[in-house]
Design an enzyme around this catalytic site. Sequence first.
Site, mmCIF file in Angstrom:
data_model
loop_
_atom_site.group_PDB
_atom_site.id
_atom_site.type_symbol
_atom_site.label_atom_id
_atom_site.label_comp_id
_atom_site.label_asym_id
_atom_site.label_seq_id
_atom_site.Cartn_x
_atom_site.Cartn_y
_atom_site.Cartn_z
ATOM 1 N N ASP A 193 60.907 55.650 13.513
ATOM 2 C CA ASP A 193 59.672 54.914 13.243
ATOM 3 C C ASP A 193 59.792 53.474 13.748
ATOM 4 O OD1 ASP A 193 58.711 57.192 11.685
ATOM 5 O OD2 ASP A 193 60.250 56.586 10.253
ATOM 6 N N HIS A 241 59.755 57.734 5.075
ATOM 7 C CA HIS A 241 59.542 58.298 6.423
ATOM 8 C C HIS A 241 58.468 59.376 6.293
ATOM 9 C CE1 HIS A 241 59.938 60.165 10.265
ATOM 10 N NE2 HIS A 241 60.204 61.317 9.698
#
Length: 328
Positions: A159, A187
């Site tokens: 990410d 996440h």
Amino acid sequence: TRTPVNVTVTGAAGQIGYALLFRIASGHLLGADVPVKLRLLEIPQGVKAAEGTAMELDDCAFPLLKGIDIFDDPNQGFEGANVALLVGARPRTKGMERGDLLAANGGIFKPQGKAINDHAADDIKVLVVGNPANTNALIAQAAAPDVPAERFTAMTRLDHNRALSQLAAKTGASVEDIKRLTIWGNHSATQYPDIFHAEIAGKNAAEVVNDEAWLADTFIPTVAKRGAAIIEARGASSAASAANAAIDHVHTWVNGTAAGDWTSMGIPSDGSYGVPEGLISSFPVTTKDGKYEIVQGLDINEFSRTRIDASVAELAEERDAVRELGLL
Ligand code: NAX
């Protein structure tokens, strides 16, 4: 000569495993001067494919690769492990409720945590990649009471890297000019990529962008939903980029962050920034000598606060759900 570092990889026969193992063996995980021994852990149905990958690893004749062993028993797979990459997980299949998903993964990560507790080396460092990564890491950590909790981490580096790349594209900067970006929280689609403390060639990134609508409506959803966009385009989920992020995560943890920069890691909260203690949440961290520290003292504005709180609330719900299932 240095003693080889034992690296255990679970889900070794999967697509991330295939993209990951060659880079570990070629020295990208720990360093170009660090010999490694690979311990591949699969379920019995995955062993044959893992053997095929091991044949290809042999065929690369990597000078740093000092051995490959394949197991379907976690107790053997984690024996003497110094680094463990927990990639294998149970994916969400059609019609599966979140509770079913958490229970299925509990059945994987609880015994693996116990095996790490009982068999890994004293300096074990664990990265959980398999989803739901933060909560799987929490389950494994809770099953390993003799291992310091901070050795269990979850991957938000993909990410982080996605956010770097999107911000570079928007501003015309090079990724290496961007520092101090942060992924906060889970996440998952609720993650919060934060550019308010980031710098682009020394200037505040939010000021360079100067477009809150872009942040809220384009940047954040693009980063958060990138996994789905990759599946849509490629017909398969992110593999090489996920493997690359796992390499980055461990490399940074072991070898340190650059002066003036930080990275993002999912780690057990110490209560910083209002994240309840014990939740495995992504934070801005600096690393040095194999240890990490949460960056302290950042001003969190209203825009950020709302989003961090929402992602942390989701982590707390996941924790409560796995607690109810008896997994903690
Ligand atoms: P694959 O389905 O290709 O491979 C998974 C492998 O794990 C299979 O070979 C399977 O046999 C093995 N496995 C299953 N249970 C196991 C167990 N108990 N012990 C050992 N091995 C076991 O999945 P892949 O695309 O490689 O993805 C792996 C995981 O990474 C998934 O959970 C996925 O959701 C997750 N991801 C996490 C990301 C992150 O940023 N944290 C991004 C990429 C990826 O989506």
